[in-house]
Enzyme design. Structure first.
Site, mmCIF file in Angstrom:
data_model
loop_
_atom_site.group_PDB
_atom_site.id
_atom_site.type_symbol
_atom_site.label_atom_id
_atom_site.label_comp_id
_atom_site.label_asym_id
_atom_site.label_seq_id
_atom_site.Cartn_x
_atom_site.Cartn_y
_atom_site.Cartn_z
ATOM 1 N N MET A 262 -10.962 -6.397 3.391
ATOM 2 C CA MET A 262 -11.939 -5.539 4.211
ATOM 3 C C MET A 262 -11.289 -4.067 4.165
ATOM 4 S SD MET A 262 -12.750 -8.250 7.245
ATOM 5 C CE MET A 262 -14.176 -7.105 8.201
ATOM 6 N N HIS B 139 -2.026 -8.115 10.905
ATOM 7 C CA HIS B 139 -2.055 -6.632 10.810
ATOM 8 C C HIS B 139 -0.757 -6.366 11.329
ATOM 9 C CE1 HIS B 139 -6.584 -6.840 10.658
ATOM 10 N NE2 HIS B 139 -6.146 -7.271 9.582
ATOM 11 N N GLY C 226 -7.806 -10.054 3.017
ATOM 12 C CA GLY C 226 -9.223 -10.290 2.728
ATOM 13 C C GLY C 226 -10.049 -9.352 2.186
ATOM 14 N N GLU D 137 -13.881 -9.180 13.189
ATOM 15 C CA GLU D 137 -14.430 -9.586 11.800
ATOM 16 C C GLU D 137 -14.931 -10.971 11.938
ATOM 17 O OE1 GLU D 137 -10.874 -9.377 9.478
ATOM 18 O OE2 GLU D 137 -11.263 -11.293 8.479
ATOM 19 N N ASN E 247 -9.247 -3.191 10.515
ATOM 20 C CA ASN E 247 -8.043 -3.811 9.700
ATOM 21 C C ASN E 247 -7.383 -2.550 8.879
ATOM 22 O OD1 ASN E 247 -10.960 -4.766 9.743
ATOM 23 N ND2 ASN E 247 -9.893 -6.440 8.885
ATOM 24 N N GLU F 92 10.951 -4.819 -5.623
ATOM 25 C CA GLU F 92 10.076 -5.872 -4.771
ATOM 26 C C GLU F 92 10.704 -7.220 -4.586
ATOM 27 O OE1 GLU F 92 6.987 -5.674 -3.258
ATOM 28 O OE2 GLU F 92 7.747 -7.894 -2.904
ATOM 29 N N VAL G 158 16.116 -5.511 -1.205
ATOM 30 C CA VAL G 158 17.023 -4.707 -0.839
ATOM 31 C C VAL G 158 17.678 -5.106 0.398
ATOM 32 C CG1 VAL G 158 17.351 -2.229 0.095
ATOM 33 C CG2 VAL G 158 15.815 -2.837 -1.947
ATOM 34 N N TYR H 56 0.812 -1.199 -0.100
ATOM 35 C CA TYR H 56 0.081 -0.136 -0.012
ATOM 36 C C TYR H 56 0.769 1.377 -0.134
ATOM 37 C CZ TYR H 56 -3.843 -3.104 0.550
ATOM 38 O OH TYR H 56 -4.869 -4.180 0.278
ATOM 39 N N GLY H 57 1.768 1.304 1.029
ATOM 40 C CA GLY H 57 2.498 2.558 0.953
ATOM 41 C C GLY H 57 3.174 2.722 -0.398
ATOM 42 N N PHE I 177 -5.481 -1.501 6.143
ATOM 43 C CA PHE I 177 -4.923 -1.081 4.782
ATOM 44 C C PHE I 177 -5.668 0.343 4.316
ATOM 45 C CE2 PHE I 177 -7.751 -4.225 2.391
ATOM 46 C CZ PHE I 177 -8.296 -3.214 1.779
HETATM 47 P P1 FAE Z 1 2.740 -4.661 2.523
HETATM 48 O O1 FAE Z 1 1.400 -4.578 2.008
HETATM 49 O O2 FAE Z 1 3.251 -5.508 3.349
HETATM 50 O O3 FAE Z 1 3.924 -4.209 1.396
HETATM 51 C C1 FAE Z 1 5.221 -4.264 1.771
HETATM 52 C C2 FAE Z 1 5.817 -4.885 0.381
HETATM 53 O O4 FAE Z 1 7.361 -4.947 0.599
HETATM 54 C C3 FAE Z 1 5.622 -6.466 0.259
HETATM 55 O O5 FAE Z 1 5.278 -6.573 -1.197
HETATM 56 C C4 FAE Z 1 7.176 -7.328 0.560
HETATM 57 O O6 FAE Z 1 7.370 -8.249 -0.187
HETATM 58 C C5 FAE Z 1 8.148 -6.057 0.093
HETATM 59 N N1 FAE Z 1 9.349 -6.105 0.980
HETATM 60 C C6 FAE Z 1 9.604 -6.291 2.084
HETATM 61 N N2 FAE Z 1 10.854 -6.484 2.416
HETATM 62 C C7 FAE Z 1 11.584 -5.994 1.308
HETATM 63 C C8 FAE Z 1 12.931 -5.999 0.774
HETATM 64 N N3 FAE Z 1 13.787 -5.773 1.812
HETATM 65 N N4 FAE Z 1 13.199 -5.582 -0.446
HETATM 66 C C9 FAE Z 1 12.191 -5.467 -1.092
HETATM 67 N N5 FAE Z 1 10.821 -5.609 -1.108
HETATM 68 C C10 FAE Z 1 10.635 -5.969 0.297
HETATM 69 O O7 FAE Z 1 3.072 -3.289 3.320
HETATM 70 N N6 FAE Z 1 -5.858 -5.546 6.115
HETATM 71 C C11 FAE Z 1 -7.151 -4.901 5.760
HETATM 72 O O8 FAE Z 1 -7.126 -3.813 5.847
HETATM 73 N N7 FAE Z 1 -8.029 -5.581 5.635
HETATM 74 C C12 FAE Z 1 -7.978 -6.936 5.477
HETATM 75 O O9 FAE Z 1 -8.993 -7.653 5.054
HETATM 76 C C13 FAE Z 1 -6.631 -7.777 5.418
HETATM 77 N N8 FAE Z 1 -6.857 -8.941 5.594
HETATM 78 C C14 FAE Z 1 -5.372 -9.499 5.616
HETATM 79 C C15 FAE Z 1 -5.299 -10.867 5.554
HETATM 80 C C16 FAE Z 1 -4.106 -11.504 5.499
HETATM 81 C C17 FAE Z 1 -3.986 -13.210 5.307
HETATM 82 C C18 FAE Z 1 -2.847 -10.706 5.472
HETATM 83 C C19 FAE Z 1 -1.485 -11.207 5.734
HETATM 84 C C20 FAE Z 1 -3.053 -9.382 5.907
HETATM 85 C C21 FAE Z 1 -4.454 -8.901 5.912
HETATM 86 N N9 FAE Z 1 -4.412 -7.430 6.323
HETATM 87 C C22 FAE Z 1 -5.587 -6.801 5.795
HETATM 88 C C23 FAE Z 1 -3.349 -6.779 6.258
HETATM 89 C C24 FAE Z 1 -2.814 -5.857 5.218
HETATM 90 O O10 FAE Z 1 -2.647 -6.534 4.137
HETATM 91 C C25 FAE Z 1 -1.478 -5.189 5.569
HETATM 92 O O11 FAE Z 1 -1.826 -4.201 6.484
HETATM 93 C C26 FAE Z 1 -0.927 -4.221 4.594
HETATM 94 O O12 FAE Z 1 -0.747 -4.794 3.384
HETATM 95 C C27 FAE Z 1 0.229 -3.357 4.917
HETATM 96 O O13 FAE Z 1 0.633 -2.516 3.818
HETATM 97 P P2 FAE Z 1 2.126 -2.105 3.899
HETATM 98 O O14 FAE Z 1 2.279 -1.028 2.718
HETATM 99 O O15 FAE Z 1 2.633 -1.560 5.027
#
Ligand code: FAE
Length: 541
Positions: free
Chosen positions: A159, A481, A157, A396, A519, A78, A287, A58-59, A521
């Site tokens: 949400m 989360h 999911g 949830e 949740n 990535e 990275v 997301y970020g 995101f």
């Molecule tokens: P994120 O989306 O994790 O993105 C970080 C990215 O950086 C990833 O693609 C990594 O592969 C990449 N990365 C990490 N380290 C490195 C590196 N050293 N070099 C290069 N790439 C790297 O972070 N949230 C909701 O709001 N609603 C939901 O329904 C929900 N359901 C979920 C269900 C599951 C099973 C899971 C696991 C999470 C769920 N979440 C949900 C949480 C949500 O997906 C999570 O808060 C966000 O994805 C976090 O966003 P960020 O941008 O912080």
């Protein structure tokens, strides 16, 4: 800045993506639901880019869209793969019931959140592959994260919950909440493609029987329930139910990716960024280090891997600016180790602090209520007991899409857990440890009990004690989360700038101090929108 138009959001734009030698030229996928990939050139050793974004969740996706729209060439690095090429079964992602190498990040056995049934371990052996869901183990907790272009949006999911304003103000007091609720939350929701379920359809559809019975039991015990918006296209889901389109949410697709229906970031923010022609992405590139470069900017060390996780090559590139968007865990680990290794020695002591699990705890109830053999993998309802000051809970109502009637009511409770953990660099292992202990989940269990003990009592039902281990009631040793580790206005300035290092920014869930009450995101996206608006206007004008 204005949100992207609907057509930009939903059209299938081409990414310019460097996949390195491991994937080579990718064919346009036959499945019309995923963003297309045109083979490009991965970052070469010694390359220089104006802006490098670490991570495509997301970020990172917000940063990429707003930077490219501002006319700035942007490169995302990535660690996960691009998810555009179907496997031998014609599908890009596998479903929950038939996990294969696509399911988990470099594991030889699945590590399912609900890993037991009747107390027996139901995990399966799988080939080691750069699969989409990572279960990253620390001493006291396993952290589930998405891996691939789109980050967590691929596995979650869907949400899409805007937090309660009063709690947002409590958690992030330095942020102007008028601006957030007037501009940035609406912008995030619009650009993410958030939509609402048709409540009349919800009342009659077989696939939400599980949510209706959980609602009934909650309401009978005096608890309020609420519909929750989602980024899964509910019109598509309706057509799935009517057998007009290929099933995804109704085919047990969740946590290992959705082949259809879900507006993951590769179809929204990243697609719109790619449409500017200024976005390139290196997939399967990790990275490993960031440090100031002689003469300005930063050097970024990268390890390129193949889909078995083997190192293909290492590279060093330079960037004028680097946005850390590797997620709460990824960003915190990188920054804490860079400080300890003397590469970014002046990072503030607040870097690595205030990590929390958003109060996550999972629990199942057993009873005689039919929950349905067909269950939508996309949750759309929650039990709202947040006003209970003795133990706020937003639970949830989660699916258990096993394809057969199991009488299981499953919940992911989000609670107000005050415990926080710290990341530290371990010089003997060269890794970063997280100080969270499983016992830290106790306040979450206590709060969740206030809801589910009451529901069980009224309904004459019991907890399932077989889903998280033998005789284990609570799923208290994993988190969906992860939040915090590089908190806004403490580890960074009030917009994500890292003090002492001009041109370094943090833009992901690590900015949120451990809890947001729903949740996360939508909050991560909206906060990144706010920070990017400021940074582009002031630092990049
Ligand atoms: P994120 O989306 O994790 O993105 C970080 C990215 O950086 C990833 O693609 C990594 O592969 C990449 N990365 C990490 N380290 C490195 C590196 N050293 N070099 C290069 N790439 C790297 O972070 N949230 C909701 O709001 N609603 C939901 O329904 C929900 N359901 C979920 C269900 C599951 C099973 C899971 C696991 C999470 C769920 N979440 C949900 C949480 C949500 O997906 C999570 O808060 C966000 O994805 C976090 O966003 P960020 O941008 O912080």
């Amino acid at each position: 800045m204005r949100p992207v138009s609907d057509s930009a959001r939903i059209s299938r734009r081409r990414f310019l993506i460097g996949t390195g030698s491991t994937l080579g030229a990718l064919a346009f996928p036959s499945l019309a639901t995923r963003a297309a990939v045109a083979a490009g050139t991965a970052l070469a050793n010694g390359a220089h880019v104006p802006v490098l974004v670490i991570g495509s969740g997301y970020g990172g996706a917000v940063a990429a869209l707003r930077l490219t729209q501002a006319g700035i060439n942007t490169h995302i690095v990535e660690m996960g793969q691009s998810w555009t090429t179907p496997g031998s079964d014609g599908k890009i992602f596998c479903d929950m019931l038939n996990p294969d190498g696509r399911s988990y990040w470099l594991r030889t056995r699945t590590d399912q959140p609900v890993g037991y049934f009747m107390g027996i371990d139901v995990n399966k052996n799988i080939p080691r592959h750069t699969g989409v869901l990572d279960s990253e183990a620390f001493g006291g907790i396993r952290v589930y994260q998405g891996r691939g272009i789109g980050g967590g949006s691929l596995v979650n999911g869907g949400m899409a919950v805007t937090p309660r304003r009063s709690y947002f103000e409590e958690v992030l007091p330095s942020v102007d909440s008028d601006e957030m609720y007037d501009i940035y939350f609406p912008r995030a929701n619009a650009t993410l493609g958030v939509n609402h379920i048709d409540s009349a359809w919800f009342e009659t559809s077989d696939c939400y029987q599980y949510a209706r019975v959980s609602r009934m039991r909650a309401q009978n015990a005096g608890f309020a329930t609420t519909f929750v918006p989602n980024v899964y296209d509910f019109d598509y889901m309706k057509r799935e139910a009517a057998n007009e389109v290929t099933r995804s949410a109704l085919a047990s697709e969740v946590i290992y990716g959705n082949n259809y229906g879900k507006k993951s970031l590769d179809k929204t923010y990243l697609a719109a960024a790619a449409a500017t022609g200024r976005l390139t992405i290196s997939a399967l590139h990790i990275v490993t280090a960031v440090a100031p470069a002689f003469g300005g900017g930063y050097t970024v060390d990268i390890t390129q891997i193949d889909t078995s996780g083997n190192t293909v090559t290492t590279k060093t590139v330079t960037a004028d600016r680097v946005f850390f968007a590797a997620g709460s865990i990824g960003t915190s680990k990188l920054l804490v180790s860079m400080r300890a290794q003397g590469k970014l020695p002046n990072l503030p002591s607040a870097v690595g602090e205030e990590w929390g699990n958003n109060g996550n705890v999972m629990v199942g109830r057993a009873g005689l209520d039919l929950t349905g053999s067909l269950q939508s993998g996309m949750p759309t309802m929650g039990i709202d007991n947040w006003a209970d000051t003795a133990g706020p809970v937003f639970a949830e109502i989660a699916p258990f899409p096993a394809g057969t009637e199991l009488w299981i009511n499953l919940y992911l409770a989000i609670t107000k857990n005050p415990n926080r953990a710290r990341f530290t660099f371990n010089s003997s292992t060269g890794k970063v440890d997280l100080s969270w202990q499983t016992s830290y989940a106790q306040p979450s269990i206590d709060a969740a009990r206030r809801v589910f003990d009451a529901i069980n009592k009224k309904a004459g039902t019991v907890y399932r004690t077989d889903l998280f281990g033998a005789y284990k009631t609570w799923g208290d040793d994993f988190v969906y989360h992860p939040l915090g580790g590089c908190v806004l206005n403490k580890a960074t300035d009030n917009y994500g700038r890292l003090p002492g290092y001009p041109g370094l920014y943090v833009m992901d869930g690590s900015l949120v101090p451990g809890s947001i009450g729903v949740n996360p995101f939508v909050t991560i996206t909206a906060l990144a929108e706010r920070n990017m608006a400021k940074i582009i206007a002031t630092d990049l004008a």
